[in-house]
Design a protein around this motif. Structure first.
Motif, PDB file in Angstrom:
ATOM      1  N   SER A   1       0.769   0.932  -7.626  1.00 35.88           N
ATOM      2  CA  SER A   1       1.603  -0.199  -7.209  1.00 35.88           C
ATOM      3  C   SER A   1       1.767  -0.226  -5.691  1.00 35.88           C
ATOM      4  N   VAL A   2       1.929   0.934  -5.077  1.00 35.90           N
ATOM      5  CA  VAL A   2       2.052   1.005  -3.617  1.00 35.90           C
ATOM      6  C   VAL A   2       0.763   0.537  -2.952  1.00 35.90           C
ATOM      7  N   VAL A   3      -0.372   0.950  -3.488  1.00 35.43           N
ATOM      8  CA  VAL A   3      -1.661   0.556  -2.913  1.00 35.43           C
ATOM      9  C   VAL A   3      -1.900  -0.935  -3.085  1.00 35.43           C
TER      10      VAL A   3
ATOM     11  N   MET B   1      -6.924   6.723  -3.856  1.00 30.70           N
ATOM     12  CA  MET B   1      -7.044   5.286  -4.111  1.00 30.70           C
ATOM     13  C   MET B   1      -7.265   4.504  -2.824  1.00 30.70           C
ATOM     14  N   ILE B   2      -6.583   4.898  -1.778  1.00 30.60           N
ATOM     15  CA  ILE B   2      -6.756   4.226  -0.490  1.00 30.60           C
ATOM     16  C   ILE B   2      -8.192   4.374  -0.006  1.00 30.60           C
ATOM     17  N   PHE B   3      -8.748   5.562  -0.158  1.00 34.36           N
ATOM     18  CA  PHE B   3     -10.144   5.778   0.224  1.00 34.36           C
ATOM     19  C   PHE B   3     -11.062   4.862  -0.576  1.00 34.36           C
ATOM     20  N   ALA B   4     -10.840   4.768  -1.875  1.00 36.56           N
ATOM     21  CA  ALA B   4     -11.679   3.907  -2.722  1.00 36.56           C
ATOM     22  C   ALA B   4     -11.560   2.448  -2.309  1.00 36.56           C
TER      23      ALA B   4
ATOM     24  N   ASN C   1       1.532   6.310   2.620  1.00 34.37           N
ATOM     25  CA  ASN C   1       2.090   7.415   1.843  1.00 34.37           C
ATOM     26  C   ASN C   1       3.570   7.612   2.160  1.00 34.37           C
ATOM     27  N   GLN C   2       3.918   7.523   3.444  1.00 33.68           N
ATOM     28  CA  GLN C   2       5.321   7.659   3.827  1.00 33.68           C
ATOM     29  C   GLN C   2       6.160   6.500   3.295  1.00 33.68           C
TER      30      GLN C   2
END
Length: 237
Positions: free
Chosen positions: A202-204, A156-159, A105-106
């Motif tokens: 896009s970050v994920v 999204m990260i959790f998924a 996230n950062q």
């Protein structure tokens, strides 16, 4: 690495997604899509006080607890189905998931983008309402820097972790949580649709692929697992 081609492909997809938004003048078709989505939901809110109250409640800061509860219950479901001698491993996995989400996230906010949410961008347009003012409920309906969507990114990260460690059914449940709890931010105008569909995704795709599709996450889980008290089997399998 066995999965290196897949990692590279996901990186290409993530970069291409971001570039499709970042390079075109005024963000190209993404801008038209963002505007259409915001105006659609904002028009409904302007003409329905009950709907505005619904948006205010679902975007109230305290309501975020429900998304945490949903993720926690899904994770608890798999924790309870795990043999007792391996539950420490899932506790270690939870720690790694949380830390990687905070770091990613950062890093996402280092992108060279800063833009206000649609409620602020269109605040002087005729017919556009701020739900917090219209409903008189102090809710999150605006942001001075809404890109990328941090709330959507966390979901999204959790998924992605659900897919990596628990399979397709867990991923489907995780994606349902993503849609259910990120959509209200778009509906109220606290985020553009592309803040999540481009920024968060896009970050994920780029950052998390290197973490989850290599042995990096497994090694991190193992490292934490070795330091939890009362653990016999210290390797994630």
């Amino acid at each position: 690495m066995r999965r290196l081609p897949a990692v590279i492909l996901l990186n290409i997809l993530g970069i291409a997604l971001f570039v499709s938004w970042y390079l075109p003048s005024h963000h190209g078709f993404w801008s038209r899509l963002d505007t259409a989505i915001f105006m659609f939901f904002n028009h409904i809110a302007a003409n329905s006080h009950a709907y505005a109250v619904f948006l205010a409640v679902t975007n109230y800061r305290a309501f975020d607890i429900t998304s945490l509860l949903a993720m926690g219950l899904l994770y608890l479901h798999y924790l309870l189905r795990t043999p007792p001698d391996r539950r420490y491993q899932l506790i270690s996995l939870g720690i790694v998931m949380l830390l990687s989400a905070l770091v990613l996230n950062q890093l996402g906010h280092l992108l060279p983008v800063s833009r206000p949410s649609p409620t602020l961008f269109f605040q002087n347009e005729d017919g556009v309402v701020r739900v917090s003012q219209f409903s008189r409920i102090p809710t999150k309906d605006a942001s001075m820097d809404s890109f990328p969507g941090d709330h959507g990114m966390m979901l999204m990260i959790f998924a992605a972790y659900m897919l990596r460690y628990f399979g397709g059914r867990a991923f489907a449940c995780g994606m349902a949580i993503v849609v259910l709890f990120s959509l209200p931010r778009v509906m109220i105008g606290a985020h553009w649709f592309s803040d999540i569909a481009v920024g968060s995704l896009s970050v994920v795709l780029v950052g998390l692929s290197w973490w989850l599709m290599t042995d990096a996450s497994d090694k991190a889980v193992s490292w934490f697992n070795q330091r939890l008290p009362g653990v016999r089997d210290r390797r994630y399998q």
